[in-house]
Write an enzyme that holds these catalytic residues in place. Structure first.
Site, mmCIF file in Angstrom:
data_model
loop_
_atom_site.group_PDB
_atom_site.id
_atom_site.type_symbol
_atom_site.label_atom_id
_atom_site.label_comp_id
_atom_site.label_asym_id
_atom_site.label_seq_id
_atom_site.Cartn_x
_atom_site.Cartn_y
_atom_site.Cartn_z
ATOM 1 N N SER A 58 0.824 -1.211 0.000
ATOM 2 C CA SER A 58 0.000 0.000 0.000
ATOM 3 C C SER A 58 0.862 1.266 0.000
ATOM 4 O O SER A 58 2.017 1.253 0.430
ATOM 5 C CB SER A 58 -0.905 0.024 1.229
HETATM 6 N N1 SAH Z 1 -0.460 -4.939 3.988
HETATM 7 C C1 SAH Z 1 0.181 -5.182 2.712
HETATM 8 C C2 SAH Z 1 -0.703 -4.763 1.563
HETATM 9 C C3 SAH Z 1 -1.081 -5.938 0.785
HETATM 10 S S1 SAH Z 1 -2.312 -5.715 -0.463
HETATM 11 C C4 SAH Z 1 1.554 -4.547 2.653
HETATM 12 O O1 SAH Z 1 1.879 -3.714 3.501
HETATM 13 O O2 SAH Z 1 2.310 -4.899 1.742
HETATM 14 C C5 SAH Z 1 -3.566 -6.805 0.113
HETATM 15 C C6 SAH Z 1 -3.167 -8.249 0.331
HETATM 16 O O3 SAH Z 1 -4.343 -8.916 0.757
HETATM 17 C C7 SAH Z 1 -2.675 -9.002 -0.908
HETATM 18 O O4 SAH Z 1 -1.422 -9.549 -0.628
HETATM 19 C C8 SAH Z 1 -3.726 -10.095 -1.100
HETATM 20 O O5 SAH Z 1 -3.192 -11.315 -1.570
HETATM 21 C C9 SAH Z 1 -4.278 -10.240 0.306
HETATM 22 N N2 SAH Z 1 -5.626 -10.815 0.424
HETATM 23 C C10 SAH Z 1 -6.703 -10.616 -0.362
HETATM 24 N N3 SAH Z 1 -7.756 -11.304 0.123
HETATM 25 C C11 SAH Z 1 -7.330 -11.939 1.245
HETATM 26 C C12 SAH Z 1 -7.964 -12.806 2.185
HETATM 27 N N4 SAH Z 1 -9.241 -13.166 2.078
HETATM 28 N N5 SAH Z 1 -7.220 -13.279 3.213
HETATM 29 C C13 SAH Z 1 -5.905 -12.936 3.355
HETATM 30 N N6 SAH Z 1 -5.272 -12.124 2.481
HETATM 31 C C14 SAH Z 1 -5.969 -11.636 1.450
#
Ligand code: SAH
Length: 204
Positions: A52
């Site tokens: 993000s």
């Molecule tokens: N917090 C992260 C941002 C990741 S973007 C950072 O700082 O890098 C959102 C993430 O959510 C992605 O990696 C995606 O694979 C994950 N995601 C989407 N749906 C999900 C679910 N149901 N359970 C766990 N992770 C999920």
């Protein structure tokens, strides 16, 4: 990054600013993108996902009002960066990631950055929360959903706070929810655009 992107835009929690100052964001982006690590944007991390925008990570952390003793659940570990920030602000963090390769990458990044002491990465569907670690004082959801998954509210302690992007693929708002028994107080912190939450009742 901290002064221009965060402080000037209203991130005032000193602990959040210190954590964002201290955690090496370059350890959480792909090697070839390290020169872009501190830009004011999300960055691709593979598997169609992004780390993000720094401001969003800071705002979500600030809205959780952490003081140091909390147990925190994050849904969507991605790179592990936000989990590292939350780990600097709370006692313990469980972060759930649905893409197994990203879960492994998050673990690796956290280890390399020296942030794995109190941050646990779980591979699985976080739309169902993570019951073994419940209840949580705070929950941060890093992917957008049309509705708030009930499992997450159920795993939130009374008085606990939840931040989650709610809305459609293109039009979401970052909601801040405080649980008071069965009642939920909610307000909108800002408009936003996150990747979709998979599994559960999400967009699939
Ligand atoms: N917090 C992260 C941002 C990741 S973007 C950072 O700082 O890098 C959102 C993430 O959510 C992605 O990696 C995606 O694979 C994950 N995601 C989407 N749906 C999900 C679910 N149901 N359970 C766990 N992770 C999920």
């Amino acid at each position: 990054m901290v002064e221009r992107q965060l402080h000037r835009r209203g991130i005032h929690d000193e602990r959040v600013l210190a954590a964002m100052n201290e955690i090496p964001r370059e350890e959480f982006v792909p090697e070839e993108d390290r020169h872009t690590a501190y830009r004011d944007d999300p960055i691709q991390i593979g598997w169609g996902q992004t780390i993000s925008q720094p401001y969003m990570t800071a705002l979500m952390a600030q809205e959780l009002e952490l003081t140091g003793g909390e147990r925190v659940l994050e849904v969507g570990a991605g790179s592990g960066y936000a989990a590292a920030v939350l780990g600097a602000l709370a006692e313990h963090v469980v972060t759930v990631e649905i893409v197994p390769e990203l879960a492994e990458m998050a673990r690796e990044n956290l280890r390399r950055a020296g942030r794995d002491r109190n941050v646990e990465v779980v591979s699985g569907d976080g739309s169902q929360g993570y019951a073994p670690g419940a209840p949580y004082d705070a929950i941060s959801v890093a992917a957008g959903a049309p509705d708030i998954p009930p499992a997450l509210v159920n795993q939130l302690r009374d008085g606990g706070r939840l931040v989650i992007p709610v809305g459609s693929w293109t039009d979401q708002e970052l909601q801040v929810i405080v649980r008071h028994g069965k009642r939920l107080d909610s307000r909108v912190a800002t408009g936003c655009r996150f990747v979709p939450l998979r599994g559960g009742e999400g967009w699939q």
